[in-house]
Design an enzyme around this catalytic site. Structure first.
Site, mmCIF file in Angstrom:
data_model
loop_
_atom_site.group_PDB
_atom_site.id
_atom_site.type_symbol
_atom_site.label_atom_id
_atom_site.label_comp_id
_atom_site.label_asym_id
_atom_site.label_seq_id
_atom_site.Cartn_x
_atom_site.Cartn_y
_atom_site.Cartn_z
ATOM 1 N N ASP A 105 -8.769 7.393 9.358
ATOM 2 C CA ASP A 105 -9.814 6.450 8.952
ATOM 3 C C ASP A 105 -9.948 5.325 9.968
ATOM 4 O OD1 ASP A 105 -11.746 5.345 7.069
ATOM 5 O OD2 ASP A 105 -10.234 3.829 6.584
ATOM 6 N N ASP A 109 11.108 2.430 6.675
ATOM 7 C CA ASP A 109 10.655 1.047 6.785
ATOM 8 C C ASP A 109 11.896 0.188 6.991
ATOM 9 O OD1 ASP A 109 9.824 -1.623 6.319
ATOM 10 O OD2 ASP A 109 8.162 -0.937 5.076
ATOM 11 N N CYS A 157 -4.626 5.677 7.455
ATOM 12 C CA CYS A 157 -5.659 4.780 6.938
ATOM 13 C C CYS A 157 -5.228 3.326 7.114
ATOM 14 C CB CYS A 157 -5.927 5.069 5.462
ATOM 15 S SG CYS A 157 -6.624 6.690 5.137
ATOM 16 N N HIS A 171 -13.527 3.933 9.006
ATOM 17 C CA HIS A 171 -12.782 2.771 8.520
ATOM 18 C C HIS A 171 -13.259 2.370 7.113
ATOM 19 C CE1 HIS A 171 -10.255 -0.762 10.215
ATOM 20 N NE2 HIS A 171 -10.049 -0.639 8.909
ATOM 21 N N LEU A 172 -13.113 3.327 6.191
ATOM 22 C CA LEU A 172 -13.592 3.138 4.819
ATOM 23 C C LEU A 172 -12.485 2.741 3.854
ATOM 24 C CD1 LEU A 172 -15.963 6.238 4.404
ATOM 25 C CD2 LEU A 172 -16.569 3.907 5.057
ATOM 26 N N GLY A 173 -11.257 2.507 4.356
ATOM 27 C CA GLY A 173 -10.135 2.263 3.466
ATOM 28 C C GLY A 173 -10.382 1.191 2.423
ATOM 29 N N ALA A 174 -11.073 0.143 2.805
ATOM 30 C CA ALA A 174 -11.308 -0.965 1.865
ATOM 31 C C ALA A 174 -12.721 -0.947 1.297
ATOM 32 C CB ALA A 174 -11.059 -2.294 2.569
ATOM 33 N N ILE A 202 0.837 -1.202 0.000
ATOM 34 C CA ILE A 202 0.000 0.000 0.000
ATOM 35 C C ILE A 202 0.871 1.251 0.000
ATOM 36 C CG2 ILE A 202 -1.700 1.321 1.327
ATOM 37 C CD1 ILE A 202 -2.846 -1.375 2.265
ATOM 38 N N GLU A 239 -12.789 0.883 18.008
ATOM 39 C CA GLU A 239 -13.809 0.996 16.972
ATOM 40 C C GLU A 239 -14.995 0.103 17.312
ATOM 41 O OE1 GLU A 239 -12.119 0.250 13.133
ATOM 42 O OE2 GLU A 239 -10.667 1.890 13.283
#
Length: 531
Positions: free
Chosen positions: A257, A172, A231, A280-283, A153, A262
């Site tokens: 997000d 990373d 997100c 939580h709309l990422g997917a 991602i 939650e």
């Protein structure tokens, strides 16, 4: 042959059920059950396909006597007790790439909305105001974006950000310089990223290492006026510290997000200035929902029907293409491991799996797991390839692998060396006809036999008359010999030394029969085996 049975317990695209059926599985779609109802039902299923609603707890896993695989249609597996699943021998899979584009696009959308304060401007305009002077946004062109996490991602976000003419840097620990160059990003440490980034987006899983990766101290160390987008997962940011930083102006804006708890129907951040949030709309796009449902069905069917393991979180991956080639080696490894386990018991402290010839080209992780499962199954009937490596680690068992591409006496060879406090046990096997598992050596003695059914392992003094006495003893006890295999371990080429016998019997010999064989002159060791 009984078809594997799968339960889909959360709402997902109906084509997932179709894929299961086309691939040879029975499937039930039963959603919205309570934990108690799922616990009562789960024992009859081989596979469980879920999204985020079903909570697969240890209590449910304890009742899942036939369960072999759990498939999560999506990335996050916070709702699955992975240690309990691993201990139970259940493979846990997710679909990490099915919603990658959707989640990345949502992060970019949040970043742009944050830069131009679009949600608040929209709300006030709809309320009858014309607050043009109150909304002075910033351009993203030429700004520096800092990625925390540069996996799939993160890489998509970097690509989109570079298309917006942003400079991109990434933190990373697993990012190689070559991959950074390929992505077109600058690899930096976290401190440098915080100092220089105008925007920060997070793209990491929630682990002990990443929890609160944006802590109060790190938020305070960030560049004044930074804007933060998350997100990925709740818990990556200290929410109280973020609220304070928004109120002080040190952080110019934040878009989340995901939240620590939650559904986030109440959260102190809701009152913070320049804060944007979504549930939580990422997917949550049509394409992503279809993709993850289809992928999880394909992955689970691969495992249940063909033995392929893809995107598993607690067992090495094994593609459906690899599985047929590896299957005979897995069988061989399991049998050799079982032989070692039955001969040495739980005293093994270290184990070496060595391959020669054609076997050296293979993925060794599943083979090693099979050896461990075979060895440890003689101590516990709940062991399989999934939980064997975990339990071996818990026991402090040291496991090593060795490859030798050059062929020896056999085209392909698998050798297992086990060390106990008292001795070294070495067995080796090969494949005849590329698929028939055979023992070819034990304790330095050449002997060729299949490891099947009930067997008797005997080490005796190599002297005339022993085989006759052994045959009479077994015959008098009514035990029939199916196959007889002999190997000789001689100190010189002519006489003396020990002989190794592997007998396949029509029934398991009783303790009395074993005692009678032990009492024969010249016998050094007798062990009943079962495969």
């Amino acid at each position: 042959m009984t078809k594997p049975k799968v339960l889909i317990s959360d709402k997902m695209d109906p084509n997932a059920a179709r894929i299961f059926e086309e691939r040879g599985c029975e499937v039930d779609v039963i959603t919205g059950e309570t934990p108690e109802e799922l616990k009562a039902r789960i024992g009859e299923y081989d596979g469980l396909a879920i999204r985020s609603s079903t909570k697969v707890t240890k209590d449910i896993l304890d009742a899942a006597d036939n369960l072999k695989v759990i498939g999560r249609a999506g990335i996050g597996v916070d709702n699955v007790d992975i240690p309990a699943a691993s201990a139970k021998g259940v493979v846990v899979m997710n679909t990490p790439f099915g919603n990658s584009i959707t989640t990345a696009e949502h992060a970019i959308s949040m970043l742009l909305a944050l830069a131009r304060q679009i949600p608040e401007a929209n709300a006030r305009t709809k309320a009858g105001e014309w607050p043009k002077k109150d909304f002075m946004g910033v351009e993203v062109t030429g700004k520096t974006l800092g990625l925390i996490g540069a996996g799939n991602i993160g890489a998509i976000v970097a690509s989109r950000a570079r298309g917006l003419k942003m400079k991109v840097m990434a933190y990373d620990p697993f990012l190689t310089p070559e991959r950074a160059l390929e992505m077109g990003v600058e690899k930096v440490d976290l401190g440098t990223l915080l100092e220089r980034a105008d925007f920060i987006t997070l793209h990491t899983p929630l682990t002990d290492e990443t929890r609160n990766i944006l802590s109060r101290e790190r938020i305070e160390a960030a560049k004044p006026g930074v804007r933060i987008v998350n997100c990925a997962r709740g818990g990556l940011i200290d929410e109280a510290a973020l609220k304070d930083a928004l109120e002080s102006g040190h952080v110019a804006g934040a878009a989340l997000d995901v939240f620590l708890e939650e559904p986030a129907k109440e959260n102190p951040l809701f009152d913070a200035p320049n804060f944007i949030c979504t549930p939580h709309l990422g997917a949550s796009t049509t394409e992503a929902q279809v993709n993850v449902a289809l992928q999880v069905a394909e992955q689970m069917a691969d495992y249940l029907v063909d033995g392929g393991v893809t995107n598993a979180l607690n067992v090495p991956s094994l593609s459906a293409e690899e599985a047929p080639r590896l299957k005979p080696y897995i069988t061989l490894g399991e049998k050799l491991g079982s032989l070692v386990g039955q001969l040495e018991g739980p005293d093994v402290q270290s184990l070496s799996v060595e391959v020669e010839g054609a076997a050296a080209e293979l993925n060794l992780k599943p083979i090693v797991a099979a050896v461990l499962a075979g060895m440890m199954r003689s101590w516990s009937d709940t062991i399989n390839m999934v939980n064997a490596p975990i339990l071996a680690k818990e026991r402090g068992l040291k496991v090593s692998e060795t490859r030798t591409a050059k062929e020896g006496d056999y085209h392909t060879l698998l050798r297992v060396v086990a060390n106990t406090p008292d001795r070294r046990r070495e067995v080796a096997g090969s494949l005849f006809g590329n698929n028939q598992a055979r023992l070819v050596e034990i304790a330095g003695t050449r002997i060729e036999t299949e490891l099947e059914g009930h067997m008797l392992y005997i080490v005796n003094e190599d002297a005339p008359g022993f085989i006759g006495r052994l045959g009479l003893t077994l015959g008098d006890a009514g035990v029939n010999i199916g196959n007889f295999h002999l190997g000789r371990r001689l100190p010189d080429k002519h006489k003396g030394g020990d002989a190794v016998l592997m007998l396949t019997l029509d029934q398991q010999p009783s303790d009395a029969v074993q005692d009678a064989v032990c009492a024969l002159e010249g016998v050094r060791k007798v062990r009943s085996l079962s495969f």
